[in-house]
Write a protein that holds these residues in place. Structure first.
Motif, PDB file in Angstrom:
ATOM      1  N   TYR A 183       1.353   2.444  50.145  1.00 40.52           N
ATOM      2  CA  TYR A 183       2.730   2.276  50.597  1.00 40.52           C
ATOM      3  C   TYR A 183       3.129   0.798  50.609  1.00 40.52           C
ATOM      4  CZ  TYR A 183       3.916   7.066  51.890  1.00 40.52           C
ATOM      5  OH  TYR A 183       4.238   8.399  51.852  1.00 40.52           O
ATOM      6  N   THR A 184       2.202  -0.070  50.983  1.00 42.18           N
ATOM      7  CA  THR A 184       2.514  -1.500  50.988  1.00 42.18           C
ATOM      8  C   THR A 184       2.825  -1.990  49.579  1.00 42.18           C
ATOM      9  OG1 THR A 184       1.067  -1.841  52.905  1.00 42.18           O
ATOM     10  CG2 THR A 184       1.650  -3.786  51.601  1.00 42.18           C
ATOM     11  N   GLY A 185       2.020  -1.590  48.591  1.00 44.85           N
ATOM     12  CA  GLY A 185       2.277  -1.983  47.207  1.00 44.85           C
ATOM     13  C   GLY A 185       3.596  -1.441  46.689  1.00 44.85           C
ATOM     14  N   ALA A 186       3.907  -0.161  47.021  1.00 51.60           N
ATOM     15  CA  ALA A 186       5.170   0.426  46.575  1.00 51.60           C
ATOM     16  C   ALA A 186       6.356  -0.274  47.231  1.00 51.60           C
ATOM     17  CB  ALA A 186       5.188   1.917  46.883  1.00 51.60           C
ATOM     18  N   LEU A 187       6.240  -0.605  48.522  1.00 52.56           N
ATOM     19  CA  LEU A 187       7.312  -1.326  49.205  1.00 52.56           C
ATOM     20  C   LEU A 187       7.522  -2.707  48.593  1.00 52.56           C
ATOM     21  CD1 LEU A 187       6.694  -0.473  52.972  1.00 52.56           C
ATOM     22  CD2 LEU A 187       8.692   0.152  51.602  1.00 52.56           C
ATOM     23  N   LEU A 188       6.424  -3.381  48.260  1.00 52.85           N
ATOM     24  CA  LEU A 188       6.528  -4.697  47.631  1.00 52.85           C
ATOM     25  C   LEU A 188       7.269  -4.609  46.302  1.00 52.85           C
ATOM     26  CD1 LEU A 188       5.859  -7.687  47.434  1.00 52.85           C
ATOM     27  CD2 LEU A 188       3.569  -7.067  46.610  1.00 52.85           C
ATOM     28  N   GLY A 189       6.912  -3.636  45.470  1.00 56.39           N
ATOM     29  CA  GLY A 189       7.596  -3.471  44.194  1.00 56.39           C
ATOM     30  C   GLY A 189       9.047  -3.077  44.361  1.00 56.39           C
ATOM     31  N   LEU A 190       9.325  -2.181  45.324  1.00 54.39           N
ATOM     32  CA  LEU A 190      10.700  -1.732  45.547  1.00 54.39           C
ATOM     33  C   LEU A 190      11.590  -2.876  46.021  1.00 54.39           C
ATOM     34  CD1 LEU A 190      12.674   0.684  45.688  1.00 54.39           C
ATOM     35  CD2 LEU A 190      11.914   1.017  48.057  1.00 54.39           C
ATOM     36  N   LEU A 196      14.555   0.697  40.016  1.00 56.25           N
ATOM     37  CA  LEU A 196      13.892   0.599  41.316  1.00 56.25           C
ATOM     38  C   LEU A 196      12.652   1.490  41.352  1.00 56.25           C
ATOM     39  CD1 LEU A 196      16.920   0.575  43.792  1.00 56.25           C
ATOM     40  CD2 LEU A 196      15.458  -1.347  43.135  1.00 56.25           C
ATOM     41  N   ALA A 197      12.744   2.662  40.752  1.00 65.80           N
ATOM     42  CA  ALA A 197      11.579   3.546  40.697  1.00 65.80           C
ATOM     43  C   ALA A 197      10.450   2.921  39.878  1.00 65.80           C
ATOM     44  CB  ALA A 197      11.985   4.902  40.117  1.00 65.80           C
ATOM     45  N   ILE A 198      10.811   2.278  38.770  1.00 68.30           N
ATOM     46  CA  ILE A 198       9.790   1.612  37.948  1.00 68.30           C
ATOM     47  C   ILE A 198       9.147   0.465  38.716  1.00 68.30           C
ATOM     48  CG2 ILE A 198       9.460   0.195  35.886  1.00 68.30           C
ATOM     49  CD1 ILE A 198      11.588   1.900  34.515  1.00 68.30           C
ATOM     50  N   SER A 199       9.951  -0.298  39.458  1.00 66.49           N
ATOM     51  CA  SER A 199       9.422  -1.405  40.254  1.00 66.49           C
ATOM     52  C   SER A 199       8.437  -0.897  41.307  1.00 66.49           C
ATOM     53  CB  SER A 199      10.562  -2.170  40.923  1.00 66.49           C
ATOM     54  OG  SER A 199      11.478  -2.656  39.970  1.00 66.49           O
ATOM     55  N   ALA A 200       8.837   0.163  42.001  1.00 61.62           N
ATOM     56  CA  ALA A 200       7.944   0.736  43.007  1.00 61.62           C
ATOM     57  C   ALA A 200       6.680   1.290  42.360  1.00 61.62           C
ATOM     58  CB  ALA A 200       8.667   1.836  43.781  1.00 61.62           C
ATOM     59  N   ALA A 201       6.802   1.879  41.183  1.00 56.42           N
ATOM     60  CA  ALA A 201       5.628   2.424  40.496  1.00 56.42           C
ATOM     61  C   ALA A 201       4.668   1.311  40.076  1.00 56.42           C
ATOM     62  CB  ALA A 201       6.064   3.233  39.275  1.00 56.42           C
ATOM     63  N   LEU A 202       5.201   0.169  39.624  1.00 60.63           N
ATOM     64  CA  LEU A 202       4.332  -0.959  39.268  1.00 60.63           C
ATOM     65  C   LEU A 202       3.573  -1.461  40.498  1.00 60.63           C
ATOM     66  CD1 LEU A 202       6.668  -2.982  36.864  1.00 60.63           C
ATOM     67  CD2 LEU A 202       4.637  -1.678  36.244  1.00 60.63           C
ATOM     68  N   GLY A 203       4.271  -1.556  41.638  1.00 65.77           N
ATOM     69  CA  GLY A 203       3.591  -1.952  42.866  1.00 65.77           C
ATOM     70  C   GLY A 203       2.532  -0.953  43.273  1.00 65.77           C
TER      71      GLY A 203
END
Length: 307
Positions: free
Chosen positions: A231-238, A284-291
């Protein structure tokens, strides 16, 4: 389903708690990732604005036949031109014979150089045929247009054959190159984003090493331990994606001021527009997925070493 939701709610709360404990570090990482995402997001915005223009330019090609000075002025080539065009799959052609006198009068009217052209004496312009092909607007018809051009050049009395829509093909080819370059750039910067998130989560794992060991002794499963880091990585990417999109949107204002002045010189009101809601949600979904990918790789590697 209720225990599953509680577990994810707990993991999200743990991730937000980690962010609140070190907001400065989190914001710094968000800015670093946002810098990597801004350039491809700006390129996507630019291509999204240019795409409708390129589609409007995909018109039926026009071919001009310029006759030799000694060629007959009788309008006898039109039937032969239609015989050449029709077998190639086109729906037909609008053919117009333009005498040299009409071409000279049109040039004087459009260019405003009537006095200069009068000094030339004899009319230097040739007779010509101008045709607009129908049914050849697709990119796959380029070979057929080239074949028609070659056969028209073999007609008697024809000096030059010119395809007036060749520049449209060059523009389409240039846009294809830009799309490929943007794809390669996005892939490269996507790896950068994953690397930044990977290192950020690694530092968090090292910081919470004792807490993770205690949780393991108490019987916590791997999913329970890993989930807050995901969740931390996804939040960072988002968050980084949102910052990058905001920066691109803010940059459009000064750009549109300069573009508007340039477009008015050509009688146009072209302006760069922001991406639509669906495109923004996708980015935004792609950013969260990269994180999430960066966090997944980091957790799998570093927690595996501790076991």
């Amino acid at each position: 389903m209720s225990p599953w939701l509680r577990q994810h709610r707990f993991a999200l709360g743990a991730a937000l708690s980690t962010v609140r404990k070190s907001p400065g570090s989190f914001l710094f990482n968000v800015l670093v990732v946002a810098l990597a995402l801004t350039l491809p997001f700006a390129g996507i915005t630019l291509l999204d604005n240019v795409r409708p223009l390129s589609e409007q330019l995909s018109v039926d090609p026009e071919i001009s036949l310029f006759m030799r000075d000694d060629a007959s002025r009788a309008d006898a080539l039109a039937p032969r031109i239609r015989q050449i065009v029709a077998p190639q799959g086109g729906q037909g052609a609008e053919i117009a014979f333009v005498p040299r006198e009409q071409a000279l009068a049109s040039l004087k009217e459009r260019s405003g150089l009537g006095d200069v052209l009068e000094t030339l004496g004899d009319n230097p312009l040739p007779d010509s045929y101008v045709m607009k092909l129908e049914g050849f607007a697709s990119a796959g018809a380029a070979a057929q247009v080239d074949l028609i051009t070659e056969r028209l050049g073999e007609l008697p009395g024809v000096a030059t054959v010119q395809v007036d829509s060749a520049w449209v093909k060059r523009l389409s080819a240039m846009l294809a190159i830009l799309r490929l370059a943007l794809l390669l750039l996005a892939a490269t910067l996507g790896i950068v984003v994953i690397a930044v998130v990977f290192n950020t989560i690694r530092l968090q794992v090292l910081t919470q090493k004792e807490e993770i060991s205690v949780s393991t002794l108490l019987g916590a499963t791997n999913d329970f331990i890993h989930r807050p880091f995901f969740y931390t990585g996804a939040l960072l990417g988002l968050c980084a994606g949102a910052v990058a999109l905001g920066a691109v949107t803010l940059a459009l204002r000064p750009l549109n001021g300069a573009i508007g002045e340039f477009a008015r010189l050509y009688g146009s009101n072209f302006q760069l527009a922001s991406l639509g809601g669906l495109e923004i949600a996708g980015l935004l979904a792609i950013s969260a997925a990269l994180g999430l990918v960066g966090a997944l790789l980091s957790v799998r590697r570093h927690l595996a070493r501790q076991r």
